[in-house]
Design a protein around this motif. Structure first.
Motif, PDB file in Angstrom:
ATOM      1  N   TYR A  67       0.808  -1.233   0.000  1.00 53.08           N
ATOM      2  CA  TYR A  67       0.000   0.000   0.000  1.00 53.08           C
ATOM      3  C   TYR A  67       0.832   1.269   0.000  1.00 53.08           C
ATOM      4  CZ  TYR A  67       1.346  -1.114   4.757  1.00 53.08           C
ATOM      5  OH  TYR A  67       2.087  -1.487   5.840  1.00 53.08           O
ATOM      6  N   CYS A  68       2.129   1.158   0.245  1.00 51.67           N
ATOM      7  CA  CYS A  68       2.884   2.345   0.658  1.00 51.67           C
ATOM      8  C   CYS A  68       3.672   2.977  -0.485  1.00 51.67           C
ATOM      9  CB  CYS A  68       3.833   1.964   1.792  1.00 51.67           C
ATOM     10  SG  CYS A  68       4.744   3.399   2.415  1.00 51.67           S
ATOM     11  N   GLY A  69       3.526   4.279  -0.616  1.00 51.81           N
ATOM     12  CA  GLY A  69       4.152   5.029  -1.705  1.00 51.81           C
ATOM     13  C   GLY A  69       5.652   5.206  -1.572  1.00 51.81           C
ATOM     14  N   ILE A  70       6.249   4.845  -0.434  1.00 50.50           N
ATOM     15  CA  ILE A  70       7.720   4.894  -0.337  1.00 50.50           C
ATOM     16  C   ILE A  70       8.298   3.484  -0.195  1.00 50.50           C
ATOM     17  CG2 ILE A  70       7.785   7.265   0.545  1.00 50.50           C
ATOM     18  CD1 ILE A  70       8.550   6.030   3.324  1.00 50.50           C
ATOM     19  N   ARG A  71       7.535   2.451  -0.597  1.00 51.70           N
ATOM     20  CA  ARG A  71       8.053   1.067  -0.613  1.00 51.70           C
ATOM     21  C   ARG A  71       9.318   1.017  -1.463  1.00 51.70           C
ATOM     22  NH1 ARG A  71       5.739  -2.183  -4.844  1.00 51.70           N
ATOM     23  NH2 ARG A  71       5.261  -3.829  -3.352  1.00 51.70           N
ATOM     24  N   ALA A  72      10.141   0.025  -1.183  1.00 48.89           N
ATOM     25  CA  ALA A  72      11.454  -0.045  -1.836  1.00 48.89           C
ATOM     26  C   ALA A  72      11.354   0.078  -3.357  1.00 48.89           C
ATOM     27  CB  ALA A  72      12.149  -1.342  -1.439  1.00 48.89           C
ATOM     28  N   ASP A  73      10.323  -0.545  -3.961  1.00 51.55           N
ATOM     29  CA  ASP A  73      10.239  -0.545  -5.428  1.00 51.55           C
ATOM     30  C   ASP A  73       9.586   0.716  -6.009  1.00 51.55           C
ATOM     31  OD1 ASP A  73      11.390  -2.996  -5.401  1.00 51.55           O
ATOM     32  OD2 ASP A  73       9.565  -4.144  -5.867  1.00 51.55           O
ATOM     33  N   ALA A  74       9.093   1.620  -5.188  1.00 51.80           N
ATOM     34  CA  ALA A  74       8.404   2.804  -5.724  1.00 51.80           C
ATOM     35  C   ALA A  74       9.427   3.735  -6.384  1.00 51.80           C
ATOM     36  CB  ALA A  74       7.656   3.537  -4.612  1.00 51.80           C
ATOM     37  N   VAL A 300      -3.602  14.443  20.364  1.00 48.11           N
ATOM     38  CA  VAL A 300      -2.238  14.769  19.919  1.00 48.11           C
ATOM     39  C   VAL A 300      -2.296  15.199  18.452  1.00 48.11           C
ATOM     40  CG1 VAL A 300      -0.006  13.735  19.317  1.00 48.11           C
ATOM     41  CG2 VAL A 300      -1.048  13.224  21.541  1.00 48.11           C
ATOM     42  N   ALA A 301      -1.524  16.262  18.121  1.00 47.74           N
ATOM     43  CA  ALA A 301      -1.395  16.674  16.719  1.00 47.74           C
ATOM     44  C   ALA A 301       0.087  16.744  16.368  1.00 47.74           C
ATOM     45  CB  ALA A 301      -2.062  18.032  16.499  1.00 47.74           C
ATOM     46  N   MET A 302       0.404  16.410  15.128  1.00 45.73           N
ATOM     47  CA  MET A 302       1.812  16.312  14.738  1.00 45.73           C
ATOM     48  C   MET A 302       2.116  17.116  13.479  1.00 45.73           C
ATOM     49  SD  MET A 302       2.215  12.201  15.606  1.00 45.73           S
ATOM     50  CE  MET A 302       2.871  11.940  14.024  1.00 45.73           C
ATOM     51  N   PRO A 303       2.187  18.442  13.591  1.00 46.16           N
ATOM     52  CA  PRO A 303       2.479  19.255  12.398  1.00 46.16           C
ATOM     53  C   PRO A 303       3.885  18.956  11.858  1.00 46.16           C
ATOM     54  CG  PRO A 303       1.689  20.608  14.221  1.00 46.16           C
ATOM     55  CD  PRO A 303       1.993  19.256  14.794  1.00 46.16           C
ATOM     56  N   SER A 304       4.027  19.082  10.550  1.00 50.67           N
ATOM     57  CA  SER A 304       5.291  18.690   9.907  1.00 50.67           C
ATOM     58  C   SER A 304       6.351  19.779   9.978  1.00 50.67           C
ATOM     59  CB  SER A 304       5.040  18.341   8.452  1.00 50.67           C
ATOM     60  OG  SER A 304       6.270  18.012   7.844  1.00 50.67           O
ATOM     61  N   PHE A 305       7.547  19.369  10.375  1.00 48.29           N
ATOM     62  CA  PHE A 305       8.723  20.246  10.346  1.00 48.29           C
ATOM     63  C   PHE A 305       9.747  19.721   9.350  1.00 48.29           C
ATOM     64  CE2 PHE A 305       8.425  23.212  14.043  1.00 48.29           C
ATOM     65  CZ  PHE A 305       7.179  22.812  14.501  1.00 48.29           C
ATOM     66  N   THR A 306       9.321  18.822   8.468  1.00 48.85           N
ATOM     67  CA  THR A 306      10.240  18.303   7.446  1.00 48.85           C
ATOM     68  C   THR A 306      10.561  19.425   6.466  1.00 48.85           C
ATOM     69  OG1 THR A 306       9.043  16.217   7.609  1.00 48.85           O
ATOM     70  CG2 THR A 306      10.571  16.449   5.759  1.00 48.85           C
ATOM     71  N   PRO A 307      11.842  19.625   6.141  1.00 51.48           N
ATOM     72  CA  PRO A 307      12.169  20.682   5.168  1.00 51.48           C
ATOM     73  C   PRO A 307      11.324  20.504   3.896  1.00 51.48           C
ATOM     74  CG  PRO A 307      14.174  19.683   6.039  1.00 51.48           C
ATOM     75  CD  PRO A 307      13.031  18.900   6.604  1.00 51.48           C
ATOM     76  N   GLU A 308      10.746  21.620   3.416  1.00 51.50           N
ATOM     77  CA  GLU A 308       9.757  21.505   2.343  1.00 51.50           C
ATOM     78  C   GLU A 308      10.279  20.825   1.091  1.00 51.50           C
ATOM     79  OE1 GLU A 308       7.246  25.047   1.645  1.00 51.50           O
ATOM     80  OE2 GLU A 308       7.140  25.058   3.853  1.00 51.50           O
ATOM     81  N   LYS A 309      11.549  21.074   0.772  1.00 54.28           N
ATOM     82  CA  LYS A 309      12.128  20.488  -0.445  1.00 54.28           C
ATOM     83  C   LYS A 309      12.161  18.965  -0.369  1.00 54.28           C
ATOM     84  CE  LYS A 309      15.304  24.030  -1.982  1.00 54.28           C
ATOM     85  NZ  LYS A 309      16.426  24.482  -1.167  1.00 54.28           N
ATOM     86  N   LYS A 310      12.196  18.438   0.844  1.00 58.93           N
ATOM     87  CA  LYS A 310      12.271  16.987   0.990  1.00 58.93           C
ATOM     88  C   LYS A 310      10.896  16.376   1.242  1.00 58.93           C
ATOM     89  CE  LYS A 310      17.081  17.027   1.851  1.00 58.93           C
ATOM     90  NZ  LYS A 310      18.254  16.896   2.702  1.00 58.93           N
ATOM     91  N   ARG A 311      10.057  17.183   1.881  1.00 56.72           N
ATOM     92  CA  ARG A 311       8.724  16.678   2.257  1.00 56.72           C
ATOM     93  C   ARG A 311       7.953  16.150   1.049  1.00 56.72           C
ATOM     94  NH1 ARG A 311       5.145  21.033   5.180  1.00 56.72           N
ATOM     95  NH2 ARG A 311       7.153  21.364   6.184  1.00 56.72           N
ATOM     96  N   ILE A 312       8.167  16.783  -0.111  1.00 57.16           N
ATOM     97  CA  ILE A 312       7.410  16.364  -1.302  1.00 57.16           C
ATOM     98  C   ILE A 312       7.733  14.934  -1.720  1.00 57.16           C
ATOM     99  CG2 ILE A 312       6.957  18.640  -2.305  1.00 57.16           C
ATOM    100  CD1 ILE A 312       9.467  18.310  -3.978  1.00 57.16           C
ATOM    101  N   PHE A 313       8.809  14.374  -1.216  1.00 56.44           N
ATOM    102  CA  PHE A 313       9.156  12.995  -1.575  1.00 56.44           C
ATOM    103  C   PHE A 313       8.686  11.983  -0.524  1.00 56.44           C
ATOM    104  CE2 PHE A 313      12.550  15.562  -3.660  1.00 56.44           C
ATOM    105  CZ  PHE A 313      12.099  15.374  -4.959  1.00 56.44           C
ATOM    106  N   TYR A 314       8.087  12.450   0.562  1.00 57.61           N
ATOM    107  CA  TYR A 314       7.578  11.519   1.580  1.00 57.61           C
ATOM    108  C   TYR A 314       6.134  11.192   1.216  1.00 57.61           C
ATOM    109  CZ  TYR A 314       7.861   9.072   6.008  1.00 57.61           C
ATOM    110  OH  TYR A 314       7.921   8.079   6.980  1.00 57.61           O
ATOM    111  N   THR A 315       6.002  10.473   0.110  1.00 60.17           N
ATOM    112  CA  THR A 315       4.701  10.281  -0.533  1.00 60.17           C
ATOM    113  C   THR A 315       4.094   8.952  -0.128  1.00 60.17           C
ATOM    114  OG1 THR A 315       6.031   9.392  -2.314  1.00 60.17           O
ATOM    115  CG2 THR A 315       5.208  11.641  -2.586  1.00 60.17           C
ATOM    116  N   LEU A 316       3.618   8.845   1.111  1.00 59.40           N
ATOM    117  CA  LEU A 316       3.013   7.587   1.554  1.00 59.40           C
ATOM    118  C   LEU A 316       1.788   7.249   0.708  1.00 59.40           C
ATOM    119  CD1 LEU A 316       3.095   8.016   5.439  1.00 59.40           C
ATOM    120  CD2 LEU A 316       4.724   6.785   4.006  1.00 59.40           C
ATOM    121  N   TYR A 317       1.050   8.283   0.294  1.00 64.70           N
ATOM    122  CA  TYR A 317      -0.184   8.081  -0.480  1.00 64.70           C
ATOM    123  C   TYR A 317      -0.437   9.329  -1.306  1.00 64.70           C
ATOM    124  CZ  TYR A 317      -1.278  10.147   4.029  1.00 64.70           C
ATOM    125  OH  TYR A 317      -1.225  10.909   5.171  1.00 64.70           O
ATOM    126  N   ASN A 318      -1.400   9.222  -2.248  1.00 60.06           N
ATOM    127  CA  ASN A 318      -1.702  10.349  -3.145  1.00 60.06           C
ATOM    128  C   ASN A 318      -2.299  11.523  -2.360  1.00 60.06           C
ATOM    129  OD1 ASN A 318      -1.085   8.441  -5.020  1.00 60.06           O
ATOM    130  ND2 ASN A 318      -3.176   8.210  -5.802  1.00 60.06           N
TER     131      ASN A 318
END
Ligand code: 5AD
Length: 366
Positions: A67-74, A300-318
């Motif tokens: 199911y995962c958009g960052i699986r090894a083969d993606a 609990v809420a978890m806002p993202s602090f991932t640098p924006e240039k990298k965040r776009i590649f953390y594509t778990l889902y569409n």
């Protein structure tokens, strides 16, 4: 519905059919479920929302979950944040009064990667120590299945919480979602290792998976309780391009969304004094998704602090929301009448009741 909700207050062992009825509640019944969940939350953990600054440290992953958009083969560009980027995120969290950070990534069970995280954890703890938080920011890790010595090193470095979702407590459904090399029992054993090392331990599932029934979801919730889990993070399944499940048949978006909210509410009623996160996946289906998660019993809420240039590649889902950032989070939470717990760890109360053997305010030890 009222009788059922009242019964849940007094029973220590709810049945699967009872939980199924609650998970299916909609309209007026749904609103009663929501109100009961909020009352339960207020009584057992208070109505404060705790913030964790989330850094998606790396999207490299050795696993191939279907199911995962960052699986090894993606076919996605791979990144790892630098130590500098991590430290900047930590200082920003600290300045904003966030008491904790979550470091999450794909699964990379190499000692080299664990070394990198250990160094970062030590550095963050040291450099964010203050009068208010004498040992620095609280740190939650979410790095997948690792060995006992690796978990121990991460704990010794100063991390004190760990999240590892089981995805589903149904072994057959789990097998349909993962390559053969992965098993539900391996995840359950890893959770046991995490608890024995001393971590505050979280798990969770996806809701609305193809082939998933309400009975399975009810059993997921009973599993959280049986495992004596301290924290839960759950969200609707969202098909992801470039995965074997890209075209999976799923419930309509709004039904999947509502099921996600009902899961939060019923988990709150059954597990009571745990922390429950309102997750990004909810926001992917509804613009107010994460606030609604809080209004159905999450704290609990978890806002993202991932640098924006990298965040776009953390594509778990569409359509993963990129807007779920720091700006306006506190104000938004206050608009729904909730307090925000700044400069505090916001540890799950259940962890302490688990340690002193009461297993929660109501549940006896099993
Ligand atoms: N839809 C929803 N959640 C997903 N996750 C991974 N892929 C998806 C998806 N397509 C969740 C899993 C995993 C967590 C990091 O993200 O539950 O444990």
């Amino acid at each position: 519905m009222k009788t059922l909700l009242d019964a849940l207050h007094t029973t220590d062992s709810p049945s699967v059919p009872q939980l199924v009825r609650l998970l299916a509640a909609r309209n007026d019944d749904g609103n009663m479920l929501r109100d009961a969940a909020i009352a339960c939350m207020t009584r057992h953990v208070g109505d404060t929302v705790f913030l964790r600054g989330l850094v998606e440290v790396s999207n490299r992953c050795v696993q191939n979950c279907h199911y995962c958009g960052i699986r090894a083969d993606a076919p996605v560009s791979r990144y790892r944040v630098t130590e500098d980027e991590l430290m900047q995120a930590a200082h920003q969290c600290n300045r904003l009064g966030y008491g904790s950070m979550v470091l999450q990534s794909g699964e990379m069970p190499s000692d080299g990667y664990v070394d990198f995280i250990c160094r970062a954890v030590e550095k963050i703890k040291k450099s964010t120590a203050s009068d208010i938080l004498p040992s620095g920011l609280g740190i939650t890790l979410s790095l997948g299945v690792l060995s006992q010595p690796q978990y121990q090193r991460l704990f010794d470095a100063g991390a004190h919480r760990y999240l590892l979702r089981i995805e589903t407590s149904d072994a057959r459904l789990f097998a349909s979602l993962h390559p053969k090399a992965q098993s539900l029992s391996a995840r359950l054993e890893a959770l046991e290792r995490l608890q024995s090392v001393g971590f505050q331990t979280g798990t969770g599932v996806m809701t609305g998976l193809p082939g998933q029934t309400l009975e399975m979801l009810a059993n997921d919730i009973l599993t959280f309780r049986k495992l004596n889990i301290d924290m839960v993070g759950m969200g609707p399944f969202l098909p992801s391009d470039n995965t074997p499940m890209a075209n999976a048949r799923v419930l309509p978006a709004m039904e999947r969304f509502q099921l996600g909210l009902n899961m939060i509410a019923v988990t709150r009623l059954v597990c009571r004094d745990i922390n429950i996160a309102s997750t990004t996946a909810l926001e992917a289906l509804h613009p107010q998704g994460r606030l609604l998660g809080l209004q159905w019993g999450a704290n609990v809420a978890m806002p993202s602090f991932t640098p924006e240039k990298k965040r776009i590649f953390y594509t778990l889902y569409n359509d993963k929301p990129m807007s779920a950032t720091v700006d306006g989070v506190v104000a938004a939470i206050e608009t729904i009448g909730r307090k925000v717990g700044l400069n505090a760890y916001g540890d799950p109360r259940h962890f302490f009741s688990r340690l002193n053997g009461t297993g929660g305010e109501k549940w006896g030890t099993e």
